[in-house]
Scaffold this motif. Structure first.
Motif, PDB file in Angstrom:
ATOM      1  N   ALA A  23     -33.243  -4.413  82.812  1.00  0.00           N
ATOM      2  CA  ALA A  23     -34.528  -5.104  82.657  1.00  0.00           C
ATOM      3  C   ALA A  23     -34.722  -5.459  81.193  1.00  0.00           C
ATOM      4  CB  ALA A  23     -35.677  -4.217  83.128  1.00  0.00           C
ATOM      5  N   HIS A  24     -35.627  -6.389  80.934  1.00  0.00           N
ATOM      6  CA  HIS A  24     -36.041  -6.674  79.565  1.00  0.00           C
ATOM      7  C   HIS A  24     -37.277  -5.854  79.246  1.00  0.00           C
ATOM      8  CE1 HIS A  24     -33.066  -9.633  78.803  1.00  0.00           C
ATOM      9  NE2 HIS A  24     -33.500 -10.511  79.684  1.00  0.00           N
ATOM     10  N   ARG A  27     -41.167  -5.886  80.864  1.00  0.00           N
ATOM     11  CA  ARG A  27     -41.161  -6.532  82.176  1.00  0.00           C
ATOM     12  C   ARG A  27     -41.276  -5.492  83.281  1.00  0.00           C
ATOM     13  NH1 ARG A  27     -39.735 -11.948  81.843  1.00  0.00           N
ATOM     14  NH2 ARG A  27     -40.529 -11.960  83.962  1.00  0.00           N
ATOM     15  N   ARG A  28     -41.886  -5.897  84.403  1.00  0.00           N
ATOM     16  CA  ARG A  28     -42.083  -4.977  85.525  1.00  0.00           C
ATOM     17  C   ARG A  28     -41.138  -5.277  86.701  1.00  0.00           C
ATOM     18  NH1 ARG A  28     -44.433  -3.063  81.862  1.00  0.00           N
ATOM     19  NH2 ARG A  28     -46.601  -2.372  81.740  1.00  0.00           N
ATOM     20  N   THR A  29     -40.163  -6.114  86.425  1.00  0.00           N
ATOM     21  CA  THR A  29     -39.185  -6.403  87.486  1.00  0.00           C
ATOM     22  C   THR A  29     -37.776  -6.229  86.939  1.00  0.00           C
ATOM     23  OG1 THR A  29     -39.361  -8.736  86.897  1.00  0.00           O
ATOM     24  CG2 THR A  29     -40.598  -8.020  88.835  1.00  0.00           C
TER      25      THR A  29
END
Ligand code: ZN
Length: 330
Positions: A23-24, A27-29
């Motif tokens: 993930a970055h 971010r939440r995905t």
């Protein structure tokens, strides 16, 4: 040239599966996500090699090296040294310098923690604990573990063992715990503890009268095809919801003991929120009601605390691993 947002690699060594995701920050995905279920009987080397392959596959897939790696591990670790003390699930993990090994292979800083602490951080940063400052996370499944967030930061304690609520004694002289003590919360309120209690009550009733347990535990015995050895914690929940009296008694007693343990932790530390996760939290309304009632009744009356279900489910430790990695590059 456009600058890429740094890549976080999150790894979760669970009891039955290995999960990796990238993930970055912020971010939440997940950008990408891989999960492998473990065959039985594998050792630490197999788990390590498999996880390393998963991580490398993800890095290749998104075509960007990891800037930091966070690891959730299902067993005791010494986080400051990046050391796994042992695994609860597989042999060969004893005193493994996991962070050092991964760092050498992936060429990025690596931070590790145990799964309960990681899940606490995951729920705090990305799940049910967002916006809180002082959070106790407790997972209730085959075992009972926990982790603290205090003043918005993970709190590990002197030996990294803060939050080990599963080994708080709630029933002196009670059931034997895997840790060697009797009456620990884990031995009294986990899934296996509920099963043990149900079998014990069935055996007692059988001793009293041949058909004694037929009416009070009819539904549970139907689900278990008449064989107490086949009883599972899920069956107890299902039978209780269907009106099975013995199953309701088992759930009530397990929930009362959990409430007692929680009230001790709450009275001592005054968290604003307690988050409960793990399979046993799916035991139904009766379980939640008794946990909340008992906790309230046993806690200092001026303390206000919310007891809420976890929001991230099985992914809480993985999100916690992402948060560990995120904190490295901040
Ligand atoms: Zn114990």
């Amino acid at each position: 040239m456009m600058t890429l947002s740094p890549l976080l690699l999150a790894l979760d060594f669970g009891g039955t599966k290995l999960t990796a995701a990238v993930a970055h920050p912020g971010r939440r995905t997940w950008l990408a996500h891989r999960r492998v279920f473990l065959p039985s009987g594998v050792d630490g080397r197999y788990e390590y090699d498999t996880m390393l392959d998963l991580g490398r596959d993800l890095i290749e897939e998104v075509d960007q090296p990891a800037a930091a790696v966070g690891v959730s591990f299902g067993g005791p670790v010494y986080a400051p040294a990046g050391l796994v003390r042992r695994s609860f699930h597989a042999p060969g993990w004893e005193n493994t310098p996991l962070a050092e090994w991964l760092q050498a292979e992936l060429n990025a800083p690596v931070v590790i923690d145990n799964d309960a602490n990681a899940a606490a951080l995951g729920e705090f940063r990305f799940g049910a604990g967002q916006g809180c400052q002082h959070v106790l996370y407790v997972t209730i499944s085959t075992g009972i573990g926990g982790g603290w967030i205090l003043n918005g930061r993970p709190y590990a304690g002197a030996d990294g063992l803060a939050g080990e609520i599963g080994h708080l004694v709630v029933q002196p002289g009670g059931f034997l715990c895997p840790c060697g003590k009797r009456g620990c919360l884990e031995a009294e309120a986990s899934g296996p503890a509920m099963v043990q209690r149900a079998r014990l009550y069935l055996a007692k009733k059988k001793g009293k009268a041949r058909s004694g347990h037929s009416s009070r535990a009819r539904r549970l015995l139907e689900l278990a095809e008449g064989d107490p050895d086949k009883i599972t914690a899920q069956m107890i929940s299902e039978a209780a919801a269907g009106g099975d009296k013995l199953s309701q008694k088992v759930i009530r007693e397990a929930a009362e003991r959990l409430g007692l343990g929680l009230s001790g932790a709450i009275t001592l530390m005054n968290p604003d929120q307690v988050i409960l996760g793990g399979g046993v939290t799916k035991s139904g309304e009766l379980w939640w009601q008794i946990v909340r009632e008992t906790t309230r009744a046993q806690t200092h009356s001026e303390i206000s605390v919310e007891i809420v279900p976890a929001a991230l489910g099985d992914d809480a430790p993985l999100w916690g691993a992402a948060a560990l990695a995120e904190d490295v590059i901040r």
